[in-house]
Design a protein around this motif. Structure first.
Motif, PDB file in Angstrom:
ATOM      1  N   UNK A  48     -65.198   9.484 -49.203  1.00  0.00           N
ATOM      2  CA  UNK A  48     -64.563   9.282 -50.500  1.00  0.00           C
ATOM      3  C   UNK A  48     -64.008   7.883 -50.660  1.00  0.00           C
ATOM      4  N   UNK A  49     -63.204   7.701 -51.693  1.00  0.00           N
ATOM      5  CA  UNK A  49     -62.610   6.391 -51.993  1.00  0.00           C
ATOM      6  C   UNK A  49     -61.434   6.123 -51.061  1.00  0.00           C
ATOM      7  N   UNK A  50     -61.431   4.941 -50.494  1.00  0.00           N
ATOM      8  CA  UNK A  50     -60.394   4.525 -49.554  1.00  0.00           C
ATOM      9  C   UNK A  50     -59.683   3.282 -50.113  1.00  0.00           C
ATOM     10  N   UNK A  51     -58.586   2.863 -49.496  1.00  0.00           N
ATOM     11  CA  UNK A  51     -57.837   1.710 -50.043  1.00  0.00           C
ATOM     12  C   UNK A  51     -58.682   0.451 -50.226  1.00  0.00           C
ATOM     13  N   UNK A  57     -73.720  16.190 -43.138  1.00  0.00           N
ATOM     14  CA  UNK A  57     -73.200  17.483 -43.600  1.00  0.00           C
ATOM     15  C   UNK A  57     -71.857  17.280 -44.287  1.00  0.00           C
ATOM     16  N   UNK A  58     -71.649  17.965 -45.374  1.00  0.00           N
ATOM     17  CA  UNK A  58     -70.401  17.834 -46.103  1.00  0.00           C
ATOM     18  C   UNK A  58     -70.409  16.708 -47.101  1.00  0.00           C
ATOM     19  N   UNK A  59     -71.551  16.022 -47.291  1.00  0.00           N
ATOM     20  CA  UNK A  59     -71.622  14.949 -48.275  1.00  0.00           C
ATOM     21  C   UNK A  59     -71.568  15.519 -49.678  1.00  0.00           C
ATOM     22  N   UNK A  60     -70.741  14.946 -50.523  1.00  0.00           N
ATOM     23  CA  UNK A  60     -70.566  15.446 -51.895  1.00  0.00           C
ATOM     24  C   UNK A  60     -70.588  14.255 -52.851  1.00  0.00           C
ATOM     25  N   UNK A  61     -71.789  13.793 -53.268  1.00  0.00           N
ATOM     26  CA  UNK A  61     -71.869  12.631 -54.165  1.00  0.00           C
ATOM     27  C   UNK A  61     -71.180  12.862 -55.497  1.00  0.00           C
ATOM     28  N   UNK A  62     -71.197  14.090 -55.999  1.00  0.00           N
ATOM     29  CA  UNK A  62     -70.587  14.347 -57.293  1.00  0.00           C
ATOM     30  C   UNK A  62     -69.082  14.122 -57.246  1.00  0.00           C
ATOM     31  N   UNK A 116     -66.722  11.612 -59.599  1.00  0.00           N
ATOM     32  CA  UNK A 116     -65.508  12.050 -60.287  1.00  0.00           C
ATOM     33  C   UNK A 116     -64.305  11.212 -59.882  1.00  0.00           C
ATOM     34  N   UNK A 117     -64.240  10.876 -58.607  1.00  0.00           N
ATOM     35  CA  UNK A 117     -63.113  10.044 -58.150  1.00  0.00           C
ATOM     36  C   UNK A 117     -63.164   8.646 -58.764  1.00  0.00           C
ATOM     37  N   UNK A 118     -64.371   8.169 -59.058  1.00  0.00           N
ATOM     38  CA  UNK A 118     -64.486   6.842 -59.662  1.00  0.00           C
ATOM     39  C   UNK A 118     -63.924   6.801 -61.073  1.00  0.00           C
TER      40      UNK A 118
END
Length: 852
Positions: A437-440, A466-471, A475-477
């Motif tokens: 995900x998004x980091x500092x 495993x556990x990758x969630x591009x969507x 959304x975080x962007x």
């Protein structure tokens, strides 16, 4: 018959060989008294003659007699009677002895002739000397006689004159007497030459013999080393040759003298460039006037200056106008190169490759993605598996287009490097790990991209995990106003996997499409301009800078200025390690030939000559110095207040050396962030390159550790480190460096002391406890009091002393603790300054390891 060796030889001992008494031995005598005895073989002489004839008689030996002045009678020849006897003697001689005998006789004859010639020359010299003496004596006598005769004649003339004065009536009778005496006097003087009558005659000097010339090569052979000065001097008799300019001046002077005084020469008007400040002498040089004339004019204006003093532009304008010249005023800023005003014409622009910067958080796969794009493994070469330099690479797509990539570090210490990457780039590829995900640092890269105003392409990496969630990433962007095309936005996004290669072709297509929409163009047919991506000091190659050419073509041999440094392009190396002769727009190259290490982010500009490059570099250096001095305290009050603030803060000095300029900046910024209100980092020196002896000397004088980031000391520096016991710390990962320095800084402060107040009491009475100590009667008002606990005595809320409870009693019994509301007696350790009414405050002390 007498022996031949006993013949008289003009009074001196004859030279040559003598026969010794021993048969078969001959003694040789040489000059300087040397002798040598040799053994010879004695043989009978063979006499050859015609058949039928008697043996020929031996020839008489030649005898040279010295000339005798008394009786020069001829020498009678030897009689022929003893011929048989001579023959017998000669028969006993060998051929060799006969040859030696003849040689000896010839030598004696030669010496006799030489002696005779010498005596003859001596006699001639003596006779000539006697003749000269005789002539000198005759001349002296003649001169003496002439002098006596002249004196007599003068005496007679005086006598006649006195008699004539006495008898004036008889002059006629005396005339015949004078006439008679005149012939007699004339006859007396005619015997001697009239010219030598009254002049002393000196003995004639012997004519000096000309000294023989020792120069074998003739009289014109030069002695000693031939120089240009001697060659010129010898040609005109020792006078120094005049230069061509001197001859021209002399001819011009003669021409003006012949033509008469010329009219006043017309004054030459010049265009004088006057900056904001200039010295009087420099202004005089630009005006082609004498400095003294300018000083006189300034004195008339009331300004007491010298030729070396600086004047402002207004005063210089007055001087230029007074002397009749034209003035052109410029500012010092005109010296610098302003690239913003230099805009290329539209018809000169050509399509250039896009510059793409890879950004994102650390360990999100930026370098791995770039490795997959260019087919190389760069990530394995980075220490700690993270990128710590800006790497620049160029790849060629399948359709033949080129794309330039810049790989920036993702660690937070490299913020400025990422900012520079955003400023020189055309497109930003933001790499986000699908499983993280998004980091500092990702958010920081988004902010830099927005500030630079460049388009962004989001690459969602590690989708194979495993556990990758591009969507979720998309959304975080949205939180940061980044809307991708999948969500009806204008930002392109692509799912990629650097490990499997999935989505790489789509990423390249999206980059090419974005570049095509931007219509990136530059003029390649002009002097090059570029930006320093990275700079370092290489041991074998000197200062090396990675340049990204923005426009123009950089060629080998170009003269350039970059920041405060100047130089000439000696060589250029591309991203594959091959040397190239030129670099066009958007091409990254390593440039060799810099005068020093520039700062990353500086602009490289090609100039026309070295003088211009040095002028611009010197001006920029002066401006940087002024900027540093302007940051200093402006007044004494500010300076003393700053010193007072420094006195309260503990300084931790360090010396930083790294392999590239970007790492130096990142390390210095990271260390400055470690500073607190109690301790701060003071970077004594930071630079690029190996650790040198001067670095060790500076660190030793300041008791500071040396931080080496990917560099090592040279041989002399190692010896100095061992000799001066300087601490040296090696690092290759930046966050290891910051952690270690943070621990050391915490150690400088020491452990943290935490005080916890546990009780208070009021002193009621004072008692004597022994000879010196005093005991205090207390009433515990709050908390409790324990034996051995820390305490402080306060009087009117002012601390009087800090102490420890040495003894605690309740009535007559020693107790360990007394609670609130009870009375007790205490003895304080190390102090007797207590009075009734004072307050006793007790507290616990806890030490904790300090952290920054």
């Amino acid at each position: 018959m007498s022996d031949d060796n006993n013949k008289p030889t003009l009074g001196r001992k004859p030279l040559g060989l003598k026969r010794t008494v021993e048969t078969g031995q001959v003694q040789q005598q040489f000059s300087h008294g040397r002798k040598n005895t040799v053994v010879v073989e004695v043989k009978k002489k063979r006499v050859f003659g015609k058949p039928g004839e008697a043996a020929p008689a031996p020839q008489p030996e030649p005898v040279v007699e010295a000339p005798k002045p008394a009786a020069p009678a001829p020498v009678a020849p030897k009689p022929a009677a003893p011929a048989p006897r001579v023959s017998e003697v000669e028969q006993t001689l060998t051929r060799k002895e006969m040859q030696e005998k003849l040689l000896r006789e010839a030598e004696e004859a030669r010496l006799a002739l030489a002696e005779e010639a010498r005596r003859r020359e001596e006699q001639q010299r003596q006779s000539a000397s006697e003749e000269e003496k005789r002539r000198a004596e005759e001349n002296r006598k003649a001169e003496e006689d002439a002098r006596i005769a002249a004196e007599k004649a003068a005496a007679e003339d005086d006598k006649r004159a006195s008699e004539a004065a006495k008898a004036p009536s008889a002059p006629a009778a005396e005339e015949p007497a004078k006439a008679e005496e005149a012939p007699a006097q004339r006859g007396t003087t005619e015997r001697f030459p009239p010219a030598r009558k009254f002049t002393p005659v000196e003995a004639p000097k012997r004519p000096e013999q000309p000294k023989p010339n020792r120069n074998r090569g003739g009289d014109d052979r030069r002695q000693g080393k031939l120089t240009v000065t001697r060659a010129l001097d010898e040609g005109d008799g020792g006078a120094r040759a005049r230069s061509l300019a001197a001859l021209k001046r002399a001819r011009e002077k003669e021409r003006r003298a012949h033509m008469g005084p010329a009219g006043p020469r017309e004054k030459q008007v010049r265009d004088v460039v006057v900056p904001e400040a200039i010295t009087v002498q420099e202004l005089a040089n630009r005006m082609a006037e004498k400095g003294a004339d300018l000083v006189k004019a300034l004195f008339k204006m009331g300004m007491m200056v010298t030729v070396n003093q600086t004047i402002d532009a207004d005063t210089a304008e007055l001087l230029v106008t007074e002397f009749g010249h034209n003035i052109t005023r410029v500012s010092e800023a005109d010296i610098d190169i302003d690239t913003a005003t230099d805009v290329d014409a539209e018809d000169t622009l050509k399509v250039r490759p896009p510059v793409v910067t890879i950004m994102g958080h650390v360990d999100h796969g930026k370098t791995s993605l770039l490795d997959a794009l260019r087919g190389a493994n760069v990530q394995s070469g980075e220490a700690g598996g993270i990128t710590q330099h800006i790497g620049s690479y160029q790849i060629t797509t399948k359709d033949g287009h080129q794309i330039t990539f810049l790989d920036t570090p993702g660690h937070e210490a490299f913020t400025e490097m990422r900012a520079r990457g955003a400023n020189v780039t055309d497109i930003v590829v933001l790499v986000v790990a699908a499983d993280d995900g998004l980091m500092p640092q990702t958010i920081e890269a988004i902010n830099h991209t927005k500030a630079a105003g460049v388009p962004m392409i989001v690459a969602i990496n590690k989708i194979d995990k495993d556990g990758a969630n591009p969507q979720k990433i998309r959304e975080r962007l949205l939180e940061h106003e980044i809307i991708v095309e999948a969500m009806s936005g204008d930002v392109q996004d692509v799912e990629v996997s650097a490990k499997t290669g999935q989505g790489l072709e789509d990423l390249i297509e999206k980059i090419s499409l974005q570049a095509e929409l931007m219509e990136l163009k530059a003029n390649p047919d002009r002097d090059a301009e570029g930006t320093v991506i990275e700079a370092k000091l290489d041991k074998g190659r000197g200062a090396v800078a990675t340049i990204l050419v923005r426009r123009g073509t950089l060629k080998v041999g170009d003269i350039f200025v970059v920041g405060t440094e100047s130089g000439r392009v000696r060589a250029m190396v591309n991203d594959q390690g091959k040397q190239v002769k030129q670099a066009g727009p958007s091409m990254p190259v390593e440039v060799l030939g810099l005068g020093g290490v520039p700062m990353a982010g500086d602009t490289l500009t090609v100039v026309e000559n070295e003088a211009r490059a040095r002028e611009v570099a010197s001006y920029r250096h002066e401006q940087a110095t002024l900027k540093r001095t302007a940051m200093a305290p402006a007044s004494l009050e500010n300076m003393f207040s700053a010193l007072a603030d420094k006195a309260k803060i503990i300084e931790f000095p360090v010396l930083v050396k790294a392999d590239v300029q970007g790492s130096v900046e990142a390390i210095v910024n990271a260390l400055n962030k470690l500073s607190t209100d109690e301790i701060r980092v003071r970077v004594l020196h930071s630079g690029v390159g190996a650790i040198t002896e001067s670095d060790v000397t500076l660190a030793s004088a300041s008791s500071a550790p040396i931080i080496g980031f990917n560099v090592r000391p040279n041989a002399k520096a190692r010896e100095a480190i061992e000799r001066n016991k300087v601490r040296l710390k090696y690092f290759d990962v930046i966050y290891h460096l910051t952690e270690d320095i943070a621990k050391e800084m915490a150690g400088e402060l020491g452990p943290e002391i935490i005080e916890t107040v546990v009780g208070r009491a009021e002193i009621k009475e004072i008692f004597n406890a022994g000879k010196k100590d005093k005991a205090a009667g207390l009433l515990v008002t709050d908390g409790y009091i324990k034996k051995g606990i820390h305490a402080r005595v306060t009087r009117d809320d002012v601390i009087v002393s800090k102490t420890i409870i040495a003894s605690l009693r309740r009535f007559k019994d020693d107790v360990a603790e007394v609670r609130a509301g009870l009375e007790c007696g205490v003895v304080l350790e190390g102090t007797n300054d207590i009075k009734p009414g004072d307050t006793l405050e007790v507290f616990d002390v806890e030490e904790r390891a300090r952290t920054l």
